[in-house]
Design a protein around this motif. Structure first.
Motif, PDB file in Angstrom:
ATOM      1  N   ASP A  40       3.545  24.204  28.547  1.00 21.04           N
ATOM      2  CA  ASP A  40       2.658  24.708  27.488  1.00 21.04           C
ATOM      3  C   ASP A  40       3.022  24.108  26.135  1.00 21.04           C
ATOM      4  O   ASP A  40       2.143  23.742  25.344  1.00 21.04           O
ATOM      5  CB  ASP A  40       2.741  26.231  27.419  1.00 21.04           C
ATOM      6  CG  ASP A  40       2.163  26.908  28.651  1.00 21.04           C
ATOM      7  OD1 ASP A  40       1.361  26.251  29.346  1.00 21.04           O
ATOM      8  OD2 ASP A  40       2.516  28.070  28.917  1.00 21.04           O
ATOM      9  N   THR A  41       4.314  23.986  25.867  1.00 18.54           N
ATOM     10  CA  THR A  41       4.771  23.424  24.593  1.00 18.54           C
ATOM     11  C   THR A  41       4.443  21.934  24.496  1.00 18.54           C
ATOM     12  O   THR A  41       3.937  21.459  23.476  1.00 18.54           O
ATOM     13  CB  THR A  41       6.291  23.629  24.429  1.00 18.54           C
ATOM     14  OG1 THR A  41       6.585  25.022  24.479  1.00 18.54           O
ATOM     15  CG2 THR A  41       6.764  23.057  23.101  1.00 18.54           C
ATOM     16  N   SER A  43       2.145  20.290  25.978  1.00 21.46           N
ATOM     17  CA  SER A  43       0.704  20.046  25.930  1.00 21.46           C
ATOM     18  C   SER A  43       0.145  20.126  24.507  1.00 21.46           C
ATOM     19  O   SER A  43      -0.962  19.655  24.241  1.00 21.46           O
ATOM     20  CB  SER A  43      -0.031  21.044  26.823  1.00 21.46           C
ATOM     21  OG  SER A  43       0.118  22.359  26.343  1.00 21.46           O
ATOM     22  N   LYS A  44       0.898  20.701  23.594  1.00 19.21           N
ATOM     23  CA  LYS A  44       0.439  20.835  22.210  1.00 19.21           C
ATOM     24  C   LYS A  44       0.589  19.532  21.424  1.00 19.21           C
ATOM     25  O   LYS A  44      -0.051  19.351  20.391  1.00 19.21           O
ATOM     26  CB  LYS A  44       1.221  21.949  21.503  1.00 19.21           C
ATOM     27  CG  LYS A  44       0.996  23.336  22.095  1.00 19.21           C
ATOM     28  CD  LYS A  44       1.876  24.376  21.405  1.00 19.21           C
ATOM     29  CE  LYS A  44       1.676  25.754  22.027  1.00 19.21           C
ATOM     30  NZ  LYS A  44       2.554  26.785  21.388  1.00 19.21           N
ATOM     31  N   PHE A  45       1.438  18.638  21.921  1.00 23.56           N
ATOM     32  CA  PHE A  45       1.683  17.391  21.205  1.00 23.56           C
ATOM     33  C   PHE A  45       0.826  16.272  21.788  1.00 23.56           C
ATOM     34  O   PHE A  45       1.276  15.470  22.599  1.00 23.56           O
ATOM     35  CB  PHE A  45       3.169  17.019  21.280  1.00 23.56           C
ATOM     36  CG  PHE A  45       4.075  18.027  20.627  1.00 23.56           C
ATOM     37  CD1 PHE A  45       4.318  17.970  19.266  1.00 23.56           C
ATOM     38  CD2 PHE A  45       4.666  19.042  21.377  1.00 23.56           C
ATOM     39  CE1 PHE A  45       5.149  18.905  18.660  1.00 23.56           C
ATOM     40  CE2 PHE A  45       5.495  19.972  20.777  1.00 23.56           C
ATOM     41  CZ  PHE A  45       5.737  19.914  19.410  1.00 23.56           C
ATOM     42  N   GLU A  46      -0.428  16.239  21.408  1.00 25.27           N
ATOM     43  CA  GLU A  46      -1.361  15.231  21.887  1.00 25.27           C
ATOM     44  C   GLU A  46      -2.142  14.645  20.717  1.00 25.27           C
ATOM     45  O   GLU A  46      -2.371  15.320  19.704  1.00 25.27           O
ATOM     46  CB  GLU A  46      -2.350  15.828  22.900  1.00 25.27           C
ATOM     47  CG  GLU A  46      -1.735  16.171  24.243  1.00 25.27           C
ATOM     48  CD  GLU A  46      -2.788  16.576  25.260  1.00 25.27           C
ATOM     49  OE1 GLU A  46      -3.986  16.654  24.872  1.00 25.27           O
ATOM     50  OE2 GLU A  46      -2.434  16.828  26.413  1.00 25.27           O
ATOM     51  N   TYR A  47      -2.531  13.370  20.865  1.00 25.66           N
ATOM     52  CA  TYR A  47      -3.391  12.727  19.882  1.00 25.66           C
ATOM     53  C   TYR A  47      -4.387  11.869  20.641  1.00 25.66           C
ATOM     54  O   TYR A  47      -4.001  10.975  21.396  1.00 25.66           O
ATOM     55  CB  TYR A  47      -2.583  11.869  18.921  1.00 25.66           C
ATOM     56  CG  TYR A  47      -3.438  11.137  17.907  1.00 25.66           C
ATOM     57  CD1 TYR A  47      -4.004  11.820  16.830  1.00 25.66           C
ATOM     58  CD2 TYR A  47      -3.682   9.777  18.034  1.00 25.66           C
ATOM     59  CE1 TYR A  47      -4.802  11.161  15.905  1.00 25.66           C
ATOM     60  CE2 TYR A  47      -4.468   9.109  17.113  1.00 25.66           C
ATOM     61  CZ  TYR A  47      -5.033   9.801  16.052  1.00 25.66           C
ATOM     62  OH  TYR A  47      -5.832   9.147  15.149  1.00 25.66           O
ATOM     63  N   GLN A  49      -6.106  12.592  23.190  1.00 23.00           N
ATOM     64  CA  GLN A  49      -5.818  12.845  24.596  1.00 23.00           C
ATOM     65  C   GLN A  49      -4.548  12.157  25.094  1.00 23.00           C
ATOM     66  O   GLN A  49      -4.255  12.156  26.288  1.00 23.00           O
ATOM     67  CB  GLN A  49      -6.996  12.417  25.493  1.00 23.00           C
ATOM     68  CG  GLN A  49      -8.298  13.153  25.195  1.00 23.00           C
ATOM     69  CD  GLN A  49      -9.412  12.728  26.121  1.00 23.00           C
ATOM     70  OE1 GLN A  49      -9.255  12.727  27.345  1.00 23.00           O
ATOM     71  NE2 GLN A  49     -10.544  12.367  25.552  1.00 23.00           N
ATOM     72  N   SER A  51      -0.576  12.111  25.316  1.00 29.30           N
ATOM     73  CA  SER A  51       0.597  12.961  25.144  1.00 29.30           C
ATOM     74  C   SER A  51       1.675  12.181  24.407  1.00 29.30           C
ATOM     75  O   SER A  51       2.154  11.145  24.888  1.00 29.30           O
ATOM     76  CB  SER A  51       1.125  13.413  26.513  1.00 29.30           C
ATOM     77  OG  SER A  51       2.394  14.002  26.390  1.00 29.30           O
TER      78      SER A  51
END
Length: 360
Positions: A40-41, A43-47, A49, A51
Motif C-alpha cells: 500500500d505504501t 503504490s503511493k509513489f508513482e508518476y 503510472q 512506480s
C-alpha cells in the motif's frame, strides 16, 4: 569489453537464478499476505503510472549492462553481415510475432477453460512485451559457455540495443493493439525513454569518461567489477516488490505460473532453432552461430518487467507473465547451451576456414 573480461561463467547469483527467483517470490507473497501495508505504501509513489521505487531498482539492473556496450565495435560488423542479419531478422521480424501467436493460441484456445478471458489477455500482453525484448546482457554468458566469438557477440548486442530504441515501442503497441489491449502510448514511450535511452546514454558517457581518465584496463578490470552483483540484486529486490502485489493472485491461482511458462518455453526453443538452423544453412562457424541463436532465445527481461509494470501495474497479469519469463530463463538457456555444445560438430570450427564469413 574485452574477450578476456567476458570469459567468465555463471556466478553464484546467475547459476542459481531460478532458485533466487523462487525465494523472492515466496518472500514477496508472504509480505503481501501478512504485511499488506508495504504494498500500500509503495503504490503511493508513482508518476505517470511508473512506480518510482521499482524504477530505481530497474535502473540498478540495466545501467551496469549498458556500461559494457562498446558501440565503436559496430563499425567492424560490415565485414561479417550474415550473423547480424540472422540476429536482426530473428529478433525483430520473427520473434515478437511468433510470441504473440503462440501465447494467444495457448491462453485463448488450449487454456480457455482454465483462465478467465480478461486475465488471459494480460498474460498475452506480458508475453508479447517479453518477446519484443531480446537479450542484451546474459547473452555474454551464454556466448562464453558455448565458446562464442566474444567480439562478434558484443557487436550483436550493441546493434540490438540500438534497434530496441526504435522498434520496441511500435512493435509492442501494434501487437497489443491487435489483441484490443489499450496501450497508453505516453507511458510506453516514457518507459522506453526511462529504461533504455537514459541508462544507455549514462552507460555510454560513463564508459567514455572512465576510459579517458583511467584507461581501458582500469575500466574493464576494476570499474566494471564494482557492478558484478548490482544487476542481480536489483532484479531480486524488484521481484520481492512485484510479488508483494501479486501474492493474492498467485495464492488463488498457483497453477497459472506453470500455464504461463509453457508457451514461453516453447517460444524459446522455437527461436533458437530458427536462428541456429539458419546459421547452419548459411554455413557460419559455430562461434557465431551459437550467439546468434542465444540472443534471440533469451530475453531482456529487466526491460520487459519494467515496461509491464509501467503499462499495467505491479498487480497485473502482464507483469506476472514477464516475471515467469525470469523464472524459466536460466534453466532453459542452460539446456540450450548443452544442445549447442553437443552439436558443435555440425558447424565450421575455425572461422579462418572462411575467407569472408559475410561474403560466402
Amino acid at each position: 569489453m574485452s574477450a578476456e573480461n567476458k570469459k567468465q561463467g555463471l556466478g553464484i547469483f546467475e547459476k542459481y537464478l531460478t532458485l533466487w527467483v523462487i525465494l523472492c517470490m515466496a518472500v514477496g507473497v508472504l509480505i503481501g499476505k501478512f504485511i499488506p501495508a508495504v504494498a500500500d505504501t509503495l503504490s503511493k509513489f508513482e508518476y505517470y503510472q511508473v512506480s518510482i521505487p521499482t524504477a530505481i531498482l530497474i535502473w540498478l539492473m540495466i545501467y551496469p549492462m549498458m556500461l559494457k556496450i562498446d558501440f565503436t565495435s559496430i563499425a567492424r560488423a560490415a565485414k561479417k553481415p550474415k550473423g547480424l542479419i540472422i540476429t536482426c531478422v530473428t529478433n525483430w521480424l520473427i520473434k515478437p510475432f511468433t510470441m504473440y501467436a503462440i501465447s494467444a493460441f495457448f491462453f485463448y484456445v488450449v487454456f480457455k477453460n482454465l483462465i478467465p478471458v480478461d486475465l488471459a489477455k494480460e498474460y498475452v500482453a506480458g508475453s508479447v512485451i517479453l518477446g519484443a525484448a531480446p537479450c542484451t546482457a546474459m547473452v555474454f554468458v551464454w556466448s562464453y559457455l558455448t565458446k562464442g566469438d566474444a567480439g562478434y557477440t558484443l557487436v550483436q548486442v550493441a546493434i540490438n540495443d540500438l534497434i530496441i530504441l526504435f522498434l520496441f515501442a511500435p512493435i509492442v503497441a501494434f501487437l497489443l493493439g491487435v489483441d484490443n489491449v489499450a496501450v497508453p502510448m505516453g507511458t510506453l514511450l516514457l518507459s522506453t525513454l526511462l529504461f533504455v535511452v537514459v541508462p544507455l546514454l549514462l552507460g555510454f558517457f560513463t564508459r567514455v569518461i572512465i576510459i579517458k581518465n583511467k584507461g581501458l584496463a582500469y575500466f574493464e578490470n576494476v570499474f566494471l567489477k564494482k557492478f558484478d552483483s548490482v544487476t542481480i540484486m536489483g532484479l531480486l529486490l524488484t521481484l520481492i516488490i512485484i510479488f508483494s502485489f501479486q501474492g493474492e493472485k498467485i495464492l488463488a491461482n498457483p497453477m497459472h505460473i506453470l500455464l504461463i511458462a509453457i508457451p514461453l518455453i516453447i517460444q524459446t526453443f522455437l527461436i533458437f532453432t530458427i536462428a541456429y538452423g539458419w546459421a547452419k544453412l548459411w554455413k557460419l562457424p559455430h562461434d557465431i552461430a551459437s550467439p546468434a541463436g542465444m540472443i534471440g532465445a533469451s530475453n531482456f527481461f529487466e526491460l520487459a518487467v519494467a515496461v509491464a509494470i509501467s503499462l499495467f501495474g505491479l498487480q497485473s497479469g502482464a507483469t506476472l507473465a514477464t516475471v515467469v519469463g525470469v523464472l524459466v530463463e536460466v534453466p532453459v538457456m542452460l539446456l540450450l547451451v548443452k544442445i549447442s555444445n553437443r552439436t558443435k560438430n555440425w558447424f565450421i570450427q575455425n572461422p579462418s576456414e572462411l575467407s569472408d564469413i559475410g561474403g560466402k
